[in-house]
Motif scaffolding. Structure first.
Motif, PDB file in Angstrom:
ATOM      1  N   ILE A 439       0.831  -1.205   0.000  1.00  0.00           N
ATOM      2  CA  ILE A 439       0.000   0.000   0.000  1.00  0.00           C
ATOM      3  C   ILE A 439       0.866   1.255   0.000  1.00  0.00           C
ATOM      4  O   ILE A 439       0.557   2.241  -0.688  1.00  0.00           O
ATOM      5  CB  ILE A 439      -0.939  -0.024   1.220  1.00  0.00           C
ATOM      6  N   ASN A 440       1.986   1.237   0.742  1.00  0.00           N
ATOM      7  CA  ASN A 440       2.877   2.399   0.767  1.00  0.00           C
ATOM      8  C   ASN A 440       3.482   2.686  -0.600  1.00  0.00           C
ATOM      9  O   ASN A 440       3.889   3.819  -0.872  1.00  0.00           O
ATOM     10  CB  ASN A 440       3.992   2.190   1.795  1.00  0.00           C
ATOM     11  N   HIS A 441       3.569   1.672  -1.447  1.00  0.00           N
ATOM     12  CA  HIS A 441       4.084   1.863  -2.806  1.00  0.00           C
ATOM     13  C   HIS A 441       2.956   1.958  -3.833  1.00  0.00           C
ATOM     14  O   HIS A 441       3.146   1.730  -5.025  1.00  0.00           O
ATOM     15  CB  HIS A 441       5.026   0.705  -3.175  1.00  0.00           C
ATOM     16  N   LYS A 442       1.753   2.272  -3.340  1.00  0.00           N
ATOM     17  CA  LYS A 442       0.580   2.502  -4.201  1.00  0.00           C
ATOM     18  C   LYS A 442       0.195   1.270  -4.995  1.00  0.00           C
ATOM     19  O   LYS A 442      -0.325   1.369  -6.107  1.00  0.00           O
ATOM     20  CB  LYS A 442       0.825   3.684  -5.132  1.00  0.00           C
ATOM     21  N   GLU A 444      -1.934  -2.595  -5.028  1.00  0.00           N
ATOM     22  CA  GLU A 444      -3.266  -3.074  -4.623  1.00  0.00           C
ATOM     23  C   GLU A 444      -3.150  -4.505  -4.116  1.00  0.00           C
ATOM     24  O   GLU A 444      -2.671  -5.386  -4.833  1.00  0.00           O
ATOM     25  CB  GLU A 444      -4.236  -3.007  -5.806  1.00  0.00           C
ATOM     26  N   GLU A 467       7.393   4.907 -12.542  1.00  0.00           N
ATOM     27  CA  GLU A 467       6.378   3.920 -12.142  1.00  0.00           C
ATOM     28  C   GLU A 467       6.987   2.523 -12.088  1.00  0.00           C
ATOM     29  O   GLU A 467       6.709   1.745 -11.171  1.00  0.00           O
ATOM     30  CB  GLU A 467       5.214   3.955 -13.140  1.00  0.00           C
ATOM     31  N   ASN A 470       9.221   2.111  -9.009  1.00  0.00           N
ATOM     32  CA  ASN A 470       8.402   1.996  -7.787  1.00  0.00           C
ATOM     33  C   ASN A 470       7.962   0.551  -7.557  1.00  0.00           C
ATOM     34  O   ASN A 470       7.948   0.079  -6.421  1.00  0.00           O
ATOM     35  CB  ASN A 470       7.181   2.902  -7.907  1.00  0.00           C
ATOM     36  N   CYS A 474       9.190  -1.693  -4.388  1.00  0.00           N
ATOM     37  CA  CYS A 474       8.233  -2.313  -3.460  1.00  0.00           C
ATOM     38  C   CYS A 474       8.680  -3.726  -3.104  1.00  0.00           C
ATOM     39  O   CYS A 474       8.725  -4.103  -1.929  1.00  0.00           O
ATOM     40  CB  CYS A 474       6.838  -2.333  -4.088  1.00  0.00           C
TER      41      CYS A 474
END
Length: 591
Positions: A439-442, A444, A467, A470, A474
């Motif tokens: 979640i911290n790395h956007k 799902e 992107e 990221n 993660c």
């Protein structure tokens, strides 16, 4: 007066006919739509059950074969088998007794390596002439040269089942090759292991989400049931299953979903998972009566609602007919205003004659129409609420996602030493810890499957370097958080644990429920992610070939191809371990 009465009657009759026809069409379309939606929902549910449980079963079978091959590839086992193949049958008995301790030491070391929770009961190590060199059950002089497991085991590794008094046992067979053997060499022996099937039964006998008549079971290529039936006792190796799903799998190598009679002769809705290479097919089925029961309830409610609306429309038509004698111009103008959506219009004719009475009747009609519209809207909201309570409508589309899986390593061994309450607490700490990183790395979080967490990054733009980094950051953050996780577990008096992370990229099919914000994804990209996860080293990240092709030009990451020949031959793709350049798996600088 007679003309007015006839006109009123004709108008009422016309309105009633139009109402009946309109409601009949709406009712017919609603019946069919409800039938299609509920059957589609059940089909999606059964397909998901058969696919997830089938893939889980396949991974279990493959892991059992891999574990058996570990024993077959043990250098000491290879050496002892080679030496005993040289002994004549007349001299074999004393040699068996002499070497039994050496075999036993290696088998016990193997059990400690893989854990006792797999249900390992017996192992037979057999020479290339069918002589039994070792058995956990004791010294045996039985000749296995004509045994079908031995003969097939000289050619390949495989899994089969055998009947027992308590149900069934799993038989895992693997050939043993000499330590210096080359491709094409004949095996020097065969290992036949006998295991309990508790893990398989846990997958099949969990009937949550399958209603009152649903069941999941497996059938072998002899068309015989290998798991317990929900409806018959002692069905294992006794119940013949010659249904459409079984025939399509073993005759055509295809899966099946739809309505057909099951082994009881009862019409059901079923979905199959065909594992022809393993000699089994998994079937998830629900009785047709249970599938169609909600459809009947919904159709009955729609019919009752239609009858009420027809009655209301008849009353409204009767009231409308009483206003026909009003002045035509006044009525025309007022009617045009109502047609434009202005239900606040009133004629306000104050005369005390028939015109005044007609004016009052028209104003009353307008008032009732306004109230009826509000009432109809309220009833529509109630009907929508009822439909929402009973239906799950799914919209499906396909998109390119990065799909990840993080799985706890050796969870069976760890959980076997804990109470049920501590196992739940351990899983909760582990899964929530990793979910926060996603979640911290956007990302799902999709769902957890046992001790594994599946997550994704949706609609990935492969041209956006920020992107892409990221996503990889993660996964590497999970790897580098190993010590932090251990500290948290230690504070809760939980045992330390390791984990494996896998990441793939490609098209996935997304099922989105209109009643929930939670989505599910499935397809080859998801399946591939689970497969490569089992080959990942502990506390490391492995990625599929598609991910490697996207990220390989980033200078800060190092990709190491894992040489898994069997994976390449069987599935046609490679996997790569990823780490930061100049750092080890835990983020420390390499020496």
């Amino acid at each position: 007066m007679s003309v007015s009465f006839n006109l009123d009657r004709k108008l009422i009759l016309l309105v009633m006919i139009v109402s009946v026809v309109a409601l009949s069409i709406i009712g017919y379309l609603s019946f069919n739509y409800a039938d299609q939606i509920l059957k589609q929902r059940t089909g999606d549910q059964l397909f998901g059950e058969s696919t997830v449980r089938g893939e889980t079963l396949r991974l279990l079978f493959e892991s059992r074969i891999e574990q058996n091959q570990i024993l077959a590839n043990d250098p000491m086992i290879q050496f002892l088998t080679t030496e005993m193949n040289k002994v004549s049958k007349e001299e074999l008995k004393p040699v068996k007794e002499e070497k039994r301790r050496d075999f036993l030491i290696q088998v016990q070391a193997f059990q400690e390596l893989i854990g006792f929770s797999i249900g390992f009961e017996d192992v037979k190590i057999i020479g290339n002439d069918g002589s039994i060199f070792f058995s956990l059950a004791g010294i045996s002089n039985e000749d296995y040269s004509q045994n079908e497991y031995f003969q097939r085991g000289l050619k390949e590794s495989f899994i089969d089942f055998e009947p027992t008094e308590s149900g069934k046992k799993m038989i895992v067979v693997s050939p043993v090759y000499a330590s210096d053997s080359k491709i094409g060499d004949e095996p020097i022996g065969v290992i036949i292991s006998r295991m309990r099937t508790a893990a398989i039964d846990n997958i099949l006998l969990n009937r949550s989400g399958l209603g009152e008549t649903g069941e999941v079971y497996i059938v072998n290529d002899d068309f015989v049931m290998l798991s317990e039936s929900r409806f018959f006792e002692n069905a294992v190796f006794q119940q013949k299953v010659d249904t459409v799903g079984v025939q399509k799998c073993f005759n055509q190598g295809e899966e099946n979903i739809g309505f057909y009679p099951d082994y009881r002769g009862v019409p059901i809705y079923g979905s199959s998972y065909c594992a022809q290479d393993l000699g089994i097919v998994l079937l998830a089925e629900i009785d047709e009566g249970e599938v169609e029961k909600p459809i009947g309830i919904l159709q009955e409610r729609i019919l009752l609602t239609g009858i009420v609306i027809i009655i209301v429309m008849g009353i409204v038509a009767f009231v409308m007919s009483k206003s026909l004698s009003k002045p035509l111009i006044k009525l025309k103008n007022a009617a045009n205003q109502i047609a434009g959506g202005d239900f606040d219009v009133r004629t306000n004719i104050k005369t005390r004659d028939e015109i005044g009475e007609l004016s009052n009747a028209f104003d009353s009609m307008a008032q009732k129409l306004q109230e009826s519209l509000i009432e109809i809207k309220e009833k529509e909201e109630v009907i929508k609420q009822l439909e929402g309570d009973m239906l799950l409508k799914f919209s499906q589309h396909e998109e390119n996602d990065c799909v990840g899986v993080i799985d706890m390593a050796d969870s069976t061994r760890i959980s076997s030493k804990l109470s049920d309450q501590d196992v739940s607490k351990l899983y909760e700490i582990f899964l929530n810890f990793m979910a926060k990183i996603v979640i911290n790395h956007k990302g799902e979080v999709i769902k957890n499957i046992g001790d594994a967490l599946m997550f994704r990054f949706a609609n990935v733009d492969t041209s956006n370097d920020k992107e892409l980094k990221n996503i990889l950051e993660c996964c590497l953050c999970m790897v580098e958080s190993h010590e932090k996780l251990q500290d948290q577990l230690e504070k809760e008096n939980m045992p330390k644990l390791d984990y494996k992370i896998s990441l793939t990229y490609g098209p996935v099919k997304v099922a989105e429920s209109v009643t929930s914000k939670i989505s599910d994804v499935f397809g080859p990209t998801v399946n591939r992610c689970f497969k490569i996860n089992s080959l990942c080293p502990k506390n490391s990240l492995v990625v599929g070939e598609n991910i490697h092709n996207i990220f390989r030009d980033f200078s800060e990451y190092e990709f190491s191809e894992l040489c898994i020949i069997e994976l390449k031959q069987k599935y046609g793709y490679n996997i790569f371990e990823v780490r930061r350049k100049g750092l080890d798996s835990f983020g420390a600088k390499s020496e």
